[in-house]
Design a protein around this motif. Sequence first.
Motif, mmCIF file in Angstrom:
data_model
loop_
_atom_site.group_PDB
_atom_site.id
_atom_site.type_symbol
_atom_site.label_atom_id
_atom_site.label_comp_id
_atom_site.label_asym_id
_atom_site.label_seq_id
_atom_site.Cartn_x
_atom_site.Cartn_y
_atom_site.Cartn_z
ATOM 1 N N MET A 1 44.779 79.271 74.973
ATOM 2 C CA MET A 1 45.700 78.139 74.914
ATOM 3 C C MET A 1 46.146 77.954 73.471
ATOM 4 S SD MET A 1 43.939 75.503 77.695
ATOM 5 C CE MET A 1 44.405 74.061 76.900
ATOM 6 N N ASP A 2 47.408 77.820 73.303
ATOM 7 C CA ASP A 2 47.900 77.583 71.958
ATOM 8 C C ASP A 2 47.992 76.083 71.694
ATOM 9 O OD1 ASP A 2 49.947 77.279 73.768
ATOM 10 O OD2 ASP A 2 51.504 78.003 72.413
ATOM 11 N N MET A 3 48.182 75.743 70.455
ATOM 12 C CA MET A 3 48.180 74.337 70.040
ATOM 13 C C MET A 3 49.317 73.532 70.672
ATOM 14 S SD MET A 3 45.566 73.562 68.415
ATOM 15 C CE MET A 3 46.041 71.968 67.835
ATOM 16 N N ILE A 4 50.425 74.149 70.945
ATOM 17 C CA ILE A 4 51.554 73.433 71.550
ATOM 18 C C ILE A 4 51.165 72.933 72.942
ATOM 19 C CG2 ILE A 4 53.906 73.654 72.402
ATOM 20 C CD1 ILE A 4 54.412 75.614 70.101
ATOM 21 N N LEU A 5 50.492 73.761 73.711
ATOM 22 C CA LEU A 5 50.061 73.367 75.045
ATOM 23 C C LEU A 5 49.010 72.257 74.984
ATOM 24 C CD1 LEU A 5 50.215 73.802 78.078
ATOM 25 C CD2 LEU A 5 48.459 75.569 77.832
ATOM 26 N N VAL A 6 48.082 72.369 74.044
ATOM 27 C CA VAL A 6 47.045 71.346 73.888
ATOM 28 C C VAL A 6 47.668 70.007 73.505
ATOM 29 C CG1 VAL A 6 45.035 70.663 72.519
ATOM 30 C CG2 VAL A 6 45.258 73.019 73.310
ATOM 31 N N ARG A 7 48.600 70.035 72.592
ATOM 32 C CA ARG A 7 49.279 68.796 72.173
ATOM 33 C C ARG A 7 50.098 68.201 73.305
ATOM 34 N NH1 ARG A 7 51.229 70.733 66.173
ATOM 35 N NH2 ARG A 7 49.166 70.622 65.220
ATOM 36 N N SER A 8 50.727 69.039 74.102
ATOM 37 C CA SER A 8 51.517 68.557 75.240
ATOM 38 C C SER A 8 50.622 67.891 76.276
ATOM 39 C CB SER A 8 52.276 69.709 75.889
ATOM 40 O OG SER A 8 53.173 70.273 74.980
ATOM 41 N N ILE A 9 49.489 68.504 76.561
ATOM 42 C CA ILE A 9 48.552 67.912 77.519
ATOM 43 C C ILE A 9 48.000 66.597 76.991
ATOM 44 C CG2 ILE A 9 46.293 68.252 78.613
ATOM 45 C CD1 ILE A 9 47.011 71.234 78.807
ATOM 46 N N PHE A 10 47.658 66.564 75.706
ATOM 47 C CA PHE A 10 47.151 65.333 75.105
ATOM 48 C C PHE A 10 48.201 64.220 75.170
ATOM 49 C CE2 PHE A 10 46.478 62.620 71.350
ATOM 50 C CZ PHE A 10 45.218 62.125 71.659
ATOM 51 N N THR A 11 49.449 64.548 74.894
ATOM 52 C CA THR A 11 50.524 63.551 74.965
ATOM 53 C C THR A 11 50.689 63.033 76.387
ATOM 54 O OG1 THR A 11 51.673 64.613 73.133
ATOM 55 C CG2 THR A 11 52.973 63.160 74.533
ATOM 56 N N LEU A 12 50.614 63.914 77.350
ATOM 57 C CA LEU A 12 50.730 63.505 78.751
ATOM 58 C C LEU A 12 49.573 62.603 79.177
ATOM 59 C CD1 LEU A 12 52.389 63.795 81.324
ATOM 60 C CD2 LEU A 12 50.994 65.792 81.886
ATOM 61 N N VAL A 13 48.375 62.920 78.744
ATOM 62 C CA VAL A 13 47.206 62.093 79.057
ATOM 63 C C VAL A 13 47.352 60.710 78.418
ATOM 64 C CG1 VAL A 13 44.721 61.835 78.665
ATOM 65 C CG2 VAL A 13 45.642 64.013 79.456
ATOM 66 N N CYS A 14 47.773 60.663 77.168
ATOM 67 C CA CYS A 14 47.971 59.373 76.492
ATOM 68 C C CYS A 14 49.044 58.540 77.184
ATOM 69 C CB CYS A 14 48.336 59.596 75.029
ATOM 70 S SG CYS A 14 46.971 60.184 74.026
ATOM 71 N N LEU A 15 50.106 59.170 77.632
ATOM 72 C CA LEU A 15 51.162 58.460 78.349
ATOM 73 C C LEU A 15 50.625 57.876 79.653
ATOM 74 C CD1 LEU A 15 54.164 57.659 78.643
ATOM 75 C CD2 LEU A 15 54.491 59.841 79.810
ATOM 76 N N CYS A 16 49.834 58.655 80.382
ATOM 77 C CA CYS A 16 49.258 58.161 81.640
ATOM 78 C C CYS A 16 48.312 56.994 81.404
ATOM 79 C CB CYS A 16 48.539 59.290 82.357
ATOM 80 S SG CYS A 16 49.649 60.544 83.003
ATOM 81 N N VAL A 17 47.520 57.065 80.352
ATOM 82 C CA VAL A 17 46.615 55.961 80.022
ATOM 83 C C VAL A 17 47.424 54.709 79.669
ATOM 84 C CG1 VAL A 17 44.916 55.152 78.334
ATOM 85 C CG2 VAL A 17 44.699 57.427 79.337
ATOM 86 N N PHE A 18 48.467 54.865 78.879
ATOM 87 C CA PHE A 18 49.301 53.733 78.497
ATOM 88 C C PHE A 18 49.949 53.082 79.714
ATOM 89 C CE2 PHE A 18 53.522 52.096 77.343
ATOM 90 C CZ PHE A 18 53.145 51.103 76.454
#
Length: 45
Positions: A1-18
């Motif tokens: 997994m590259d960093m772009i994918l990890v950052r995208s998943i993290f952003t999606l998780v944060c959006l869902c939590v918000f």
Amino acid sequence: MDMILVRSIFTLVCLCVFVGIVAWAFKRGNKAQFEEAGRLPLSED
């Protein structure tokens, strides 16, 4: 997994939590609890 994918998943998780927190805060069943908590500083012991 590259960093772009990890950052995208993290952003999606944060959006869902918000969105979940916002939905919980505006849920009609919580209104009485929030009003009671808002009056706590003004109540006398």
